[in-house]
Write an enzyme that holds these catalytic residues in place. Structure first.
Site, PDB file in Angstrom:
ATOM      1  N   TYR B 108     -32.347  -2.854  -0.378  1.00 42.52           N
ATOM      2  CA  TYR B 108     -31.209  -3.372   0.386  1.00 42.52           C
ATOM      3  C   TYR B 108     -30.368  -2.201   0.884  1.00 42.52           C
ATOM      4  O   TYR B 108     -30.112  -1.242   0.154  1.00 42.52           O
ATOM      5  CB  TYR B 108     -30.345  -4.272  -0.501  1.00 42.52           C
ATOM      6  CG  TYR B 108     -29.064  -4.694   0.165  1.00 42.52           C
ATOM      7  CD1 TYR B 108     -28.996  -5.879   0.876  1.00 42.52           C
ATOM      8  CD2 TYR B 108     -27.927  -3.884   0.116  1.00 42.52           C
ATOM      9  CE1 TYR B 108     -27.831  -6.253   1.527  1.00 42.52           C
ATOM     10  CE2 TYR B 108     -26.763  -4.253   0.762  1.00 42.52           C
ATOM     11  CZ  TYR B 108     -26.720  -5.435   1.465  1.00 42.52           C
ATOM     12  OH  TYR B 108     -25.570  -5.788   2.117  1.00 42.52           O
ATOM     13  N   GLU B 196     -26.757  -4.475   8.482  1.00 42.23           N
ATOM     14  CA  GLU B 196     -27.387  -4.758   7.191  1.00 42.23           C
ATOM     15  C   GLU B 196     -28.898  -4.851   7.369  1.00 42.23           C
ATOM     16  O   GLU B 196     -29.378  -5.579   8.237  1.00 42.23           O
ATOM     17  CB  GLU B 196     -26.846  -6.064   6.615  1.00 42.23           C
ATOM     18  CG  GLU B 196     -27.396  -6.359   5.225  1.00 42.23           C
ATOM     19  CD  GLU B 196     -26.777  -7.605   4.619  1.00 42.23           C
ATOM     20  OE1 GLU B 196     -25.876  -7.471   3.771  1.00 42.23           O
ATOM     21  OE2 GLU B 196     -27.190  -8.714   4.989  1.00 42.23           O
TER      22      GLU B 196
END
Lengths: 293, 388
Positions: B108, B196
């Site tokens: 992530y 993101e």
């Protein structure tokens, strides 16, 4: 007393020749504010309604002794205008401009931390010391001098609160709109620290709204460090429940941001929370009754 | 302003970042053609702004062309309801057809401004592929935050810190640092509020891939980002919200019956709270702004009247910059040209209020003046009770 501004405040207006800049400059002058200069690059040497206009803030400061700037510059150029003021020795910048890009404000905020310049705003109504001076766009005539300090993130909601305070016989020491943008200069805690030292301020009204954790942090400060009575209000109790964000913003604001969380934090800190905006003036006169007679 | 995954990946590709080979398709035929060019297996991904698509059936793997057709047909035109769309779901007009990745590891990575500290934050975790709130619940210690001073920009040691936090070394680390450095520059140069990558993937073939992308652009930055501004997808918006934006009005449609128009966002939210306290539900949030003129008032009023669910309208204006006489003229003009078929409660205060009240009183329109907020709440409560 009161905070951040006083009768020695000498104001220059950046963007004085624009429509809003000109209108509000005249309103400030009519209220009694000492507006000594204007700055619009390329229009130096002119006068705007008897106020001398300069090309740079540096020139204006040297010629007129201005120590405070009121900024009406358009959003794409406003960050630069704030930096110019700070770099020219201005001690307080009040930035009204709405819509400044966040990355510009990140640079401005970090740059200002290396100077002694305070920023109020952006995207705010400004600051007023009733009866002394007004540096901003709020309607002056709803204010009265008195013992209540007002701090708020919004504009017209602050006018509503002030109007009701005045109608209930509660005058104000200083009213500050800190601005509704994600990245701002002076925050609730800076104002609370200053108000806590100000003898003219005997009670406070804190007007918040949903989003971020500024109200929660202010409540914690009040609970630990402030011994003046505070009334709180939070707008957005019925805002539609936030959709699950599912991205990084969510873990930064975790456990804060909703009106319910803010009200809970305020009440835990001993703040008197008013839930009905229509009654906030009356509510304040009850809470502050013993103190203000 | 959010942009779609396929648009974000085009941006990444243009900056030399590794993304899977992919094409966007608006019909099943286009999707099959794309799958043929790329070569199966492919992944078919619904292009909507909300996350949580996988769990809602908006992402499917196709081993061959027939499966690709079937997947595209089922996803295109579906109304996708995920944990992030709200109850009504969102229509799917396009799919991204992408080469399936041979995933070895999922991580992530995100970059965003932190409003409180005024820094830019790099956030990374060795767990990817699930949403960050889930990671925070399961293993909060695995989320690493690296603050970056915006004036200095990101430094090599900060890129390394992120890499070591992900357990990287050698070539893998070097390639990661180059990717993160480029992404950071994109955030700053393109006025992004959120970037993101989840998951950031390392393949069995020892390559990095940015497998998904969530990008949000600062609406205030669009004035200097014309290329990004052109990526706006009006199909994601409510038609009344689109019309409001064209008139510089800040409007959000809600589910209630009390239409309302207010100047200033804080006062608008507080007005909605007031409506709720009066026993009713707001039909919208409408902030005409501090500096509204009579045309904006007229347009705002027009949008409220165009909403068939609205049973009563409440106008609440505290005149500062916006003078009450200007407000009153806008209301009268809109009411005269459109006709009023619902009761309207008007509360105004502030600059030129007496002149404003006179204009409303002399207009001959059936408007209900309220002397203050408490009075307005009482009137709304009475009208709503009488109508139900």
């Amino acid at each position: 007393m009161g905070i951040f501004v006083n009768s020695d405040t000498r104001v220059l207006v950046q963007g004085i020749t624009g429509r809003e800049g000109r209108f509000h400059t005249n309103q400030c002058v009519a209220y009694g504010t000492r507006v000594v200069a204007g700055v619009t690059p390329g229009k130096g040497g002119q006068d705007m309604d008897t106020i001398p206009v300069f090309n740079t803030v540096d020139q204006a400061v040297r010629k007129t002794g201005a120590n405070t700037s009121l900024v009406f510059v358009p959003p794409g150029l406003a960050g630069d205008a704030i930096l110019e003021a700070a770099d020219s020795g201005i001690k307080l910048v009040v930035c009204i401009t709405e819509g400044i890009p966040v990355h510009d404000m990140l640079r401005v905020k970090n740059y200002l931390q290396t100077t002694s310049c305070r920023l109020i705003g952006p995207n705010c109504p400004g600051i007023i010391r009733p009866g002394i001076c007004k540096i901003g766009i709020m309607p002056g005539d709803i204010h009265r001098p008195g013992p209540v300090g007002v701090i708020s993130r919004s504009g017209t909601l602050t006018y509503e609160v002030v109007h009701q305070l005045t109608r209930n016989g509660l005058g104000q020491s200083t009213c500050i709109g800190i601005g509704g943008d994600p990245v701002i200069g002076t925050d609730f805690i800076d104002c609370l620290e200053a108000f806590s030292r100000d003898q003219a301020t005997r009670a406070l009204v804190l007007v918040g709204e949903i989003g971020g954790d500024a109200e929660e942090r202010a409540a914690a400060f009040i609970g630990e460090r402030l011994d003046k009575p505070v009334v709180g209000f939070v707008a957005g109790l019925t805002a539609p429940p936030g959709r699950r964000m599912g991205h990084a913003g969510a873990i930064i604001s975790r456990g804060s941001g909703s009106a319910g969380a803010k009200i809970a934090a305020m009440e835990a800190a001993g703040i008197h929370v008013c839930r009905d905006l229509g009654e906030i003036g009356k509510f304040c006169s009850q809470v502050f009754a013993g103190l203000l007679a | 302003m959010k942009i779609h995954e396929y648009q974000a990946k085009e941006l990444f590709r243009a900056h030399g970042l590794p993304v899977p080979d992919g094409r966007v398709a608006a019909t099943a035929e286009e999707a099959v053609e794309a799958a043929r060019e790329i070569g199966p297996p492919v992944v078919i991904k619904a292009q909507v702004h909300a996350g949580g698509r996988g769990k809602a059936g908006g992402i499917r793997i196709a081993a061959g062309l027939d499966e690709a057709r079937e997947a595209a047909e089922s996803i295109l035109g579906m109304s996708l309801t995920t944990s992030q769309t709200g109850g009504q779901g969102t229509g799917v007009e396009r799919v991204l057809v992408e080469q399936a990745a041979d995933i070895a590891e999922e991580m992530y990575l995100s970059i965003l401004p932190d409003r409180t500290s005024g820094r830019l934050l790099i956030i990374c975790s060795r767990h990817g592929g699930m949403d960050i709130e889930e990671i925070a619940d399961r293993d909060p210690g695995a989320i690493v935050r690296i603050p970056v001073q915006p004036l200095a920009g990101v430094q090599p040691f900060q890129l390394r810190r992120a890499g070591f936090a992900l357990g990287l070394a050698g070539q893998k680390m070097q390639a990661f640092c180059r990717i993160l450095g480029t992404l950071f520059q994109l955030v700053v140069k393109k006025d992004l509020l959120l970037l993101e990558i989840n998951p950031l993937v390392y393949t069995k073939g020892s390559e990095w891939l940015l497998l998904d992308a969530k990008v949000e652009v600062d609406g205030n930055g669009l004035i200097r980002q014309p290329a990004l501004a052109s990526l706006h997808d009006p199909g994601e918006d409510d038609p009344l919200e689109v019309e409001a934006r064209e008139h510089n009005l800040n409007y959000i449609r809600l589910d209630g019956t009390v239409g309302n128009m207010v100047n200033g966002a804080g006062l608008a939210m507080a007005t909605m709270d007031l409506i709720k306290r009066a026993g009713a539900e707001p039909a919208n949030f409408l902030d005409v702004g501090g500096g509204a003129d009579s045309t904006m008032i007229e347009n705002g009023f027009r949008i409220l009247l165009a909403d068939p669910r609205v049973k009563v309208i409440f106008i609440n204006i505290f005149g500062g910059i916006l003078r009450c006489d200007i407000l009153a003229r806008g209301v009268v003009s809109a009411a005269n040209s459109l006709g009023l078929d619902v009761p309207v409660v008007v509360r105004m205060e502030g600059t030129n209020v007496d002149e404003g009240r006179r204009i409303l009183a002399e207009s001959g329109l059936d408007l209900e003046p309220a002397k203050d907020l408490a009075d307005a709440a009482e009137k709304i409560s009475r009208i709503v009770a009488a109508g139900s």
